[in-house]
Design a protein around this motif. Sequence first.
Motif, mmCIF file in Angstrom:
data_model
loop_
_atom_site.group_PDB
_atom_site.id
_atom_site.type_symbol
_atom_site.label_atom_id
_atom_site.label_comp_id
_atom_site.label_asym_id
_atom_site.label_seq_id
_atom_site.Cartn_x
_atom_site.Cartn_y
_atom_site.Cartn_z
ATOM 1 N N ARG A 57 0.850 -1.102 -0.013
ATOM 2 C CA ARG A 57 -0.095 0.051 0.000
ATOM 3 C C ARG A 57 0.908 1.164 -0.076
ATOM 4 N N ALA A 74 -5.266 4.698 -5.645
ATOM 5 C CA ALA A 74 -4.106 4.984 -4.537
ATOM 6 C C ALA A 74 -4.652 6.584 -3.857
ATOM 7 N N LYS A 75 -5.366 7.272 -4.490
ATOM 8 C CA LYS A 75 -5.619 8.351 -3.825
ATOM 9 C C LYS A 75 -6.972 8.196 -2.953
ATOM 10 N N SER A 85 -5.569 6.303 0.290
ATOM 11 C CA SER A 85 -4.786 7.174 1.331
ATOM 12 C C SER A 85 -3.659 6.292 2.120
ATOM 13 N N GLN A 86 -2.746 6.719 2.909
ATOM 14 C CA GLN A 86 -1.664 6.159 3.721
ATOM 15 C C GLN A 86 -2.289 5.421 4.881
ATOM 16 N N LEU A 134 0.943 4.040 -2.987
ATOM 17 C CA LEU A 134 0.812 5.491 -2.820
ATOM 18 C C LEU A 134 1.919 6.361 -3.271
#
Length: 485
Positions: free
Chosen positions: A289, A301-302, A305-306, A293
């Motif tokens: 993940r 990916a947006k 998020s992290q 990102l």
Amino acid sequence: SWLGRAPPAGAPGSTFLSTATTYFLNGVEHFFSLSGGCCFFSWFKFYLYVFFFRRSATGFKHNLIQDEDCFQSFCNKIFAGWDFCITSENAAKLKKKTLLYELKVSLYIRSMIVKLQKIAERTHKEKCRLYFIRLILNLFVIGVLAACFYCIYLATIFSQKVFVVSPLLQVNFIVDLIFEYLPSIVITFANFITPVLFSFIINFEDYSPAFEIRFTLMRCVFMRLTSIVVLLFSVWSRITKCKDDPCICGYNHDLYPCWETHVGQEMYKLTIFDFIVIISVTIFVEFPRKLLLRYSNSALAKWMSQQEFSIPQNVLEIVYGQTICWIGTFYCPLLPAICTLKYFFIFYIKKVSLIKNCRPATRPFRASSSNFFFLGVLLIGLSLACVPVIASIAQINCSRACGPFVNYETSWDVVPDTVSQLPKGVEQLLWALSSEAFAVSFFVITCLAMFYVIALAGAHKRVINELRHQLEMVGLILPPKGGSM
């Protein structure tokens, strides 16, 4: 095997860990007697209770004193938060980050007042609508929990049927391994899915921010700890069930000649599978993940998020693993050593994942103020662990095929038998300590001590309020700078 003797040939549970436990205990059996082991286990549990009560009482006093003390908290952090003994540059940077995070938490708590004011201004119609929504959502949560517990029960019964009742149903190594670990797989999957579901549902219940966190944690705690209870209930329902009720030996000797080994193996499986899942999530979920990102600008990916590092969920994972360790210690003495190695590796795995893959939580979390809550949860886990162990020691008959208590009806019978062989004075002292009169007296003294601690904390809080009031009065009396009386 369980406590020093191997199960008979072909008996379920003759695994590597069981054999290792056998050799380990055979090497130390000259140092510990049977009653000594039971007494050591009992005193160890008692020490844990005293430790947790003491730490919980300390946290409770701090919560009473520091409650609703935002102004003092700001003053302490701004004017007295710095440590002037710091000489290292890295230590100074770490202290600055810590103070900054604490100020963010305090500001976030202050911002809750706006939401609390909106909650207080709700009309009766809005309250009725909200209560109805909460009722529906809580019924849904209860249904999800019931479904998870039923799946755990079915998985345990199926696994027992494949490996104990009908060994001919075994297919190949991979399938057999999945069937053997099926209860652990179902429990881990439920523990992984339900927190995400609970965090999503809580957004529609419109609680205060502080209560949202605690209520979600309470649901997760209930799910994790109760899943262990359901597993043990499923196993023991098979162990104590015979074709000819009641069981002649007190348990199903034909299918479970060494039932203690079987219970210990279930705890081994939960511990090992929990470790495998934690490593797998870190390597195959969090790390990819992070790469996605970093090197991708796609919509996926947006949207992802992290990854956030959730302190409460990680603490609950530790509580869950510790509860399993406490339950399994009596049946598999090597389990504490395995858990020690497990959490040694988990600490560094989580540390690397936190630094490389995760970001701080969007909602600041004050760990110091929740110390009492987490210790309370750990105390609940300890109490839960004591119930099945005490029940098995006092109620279920010992195995006739293995174990050090084969000559006794129950495991506890070895204690009075050994006490009766001690000198007369020591014997009378031990019987006095185990009498009802001593138990009632100890309970009364404990209640008085708790009442004293609560009263003392209340007195400290009143003193702080009086001192704060005096400071406010001094501020009103003193003239402004440059003025005159």
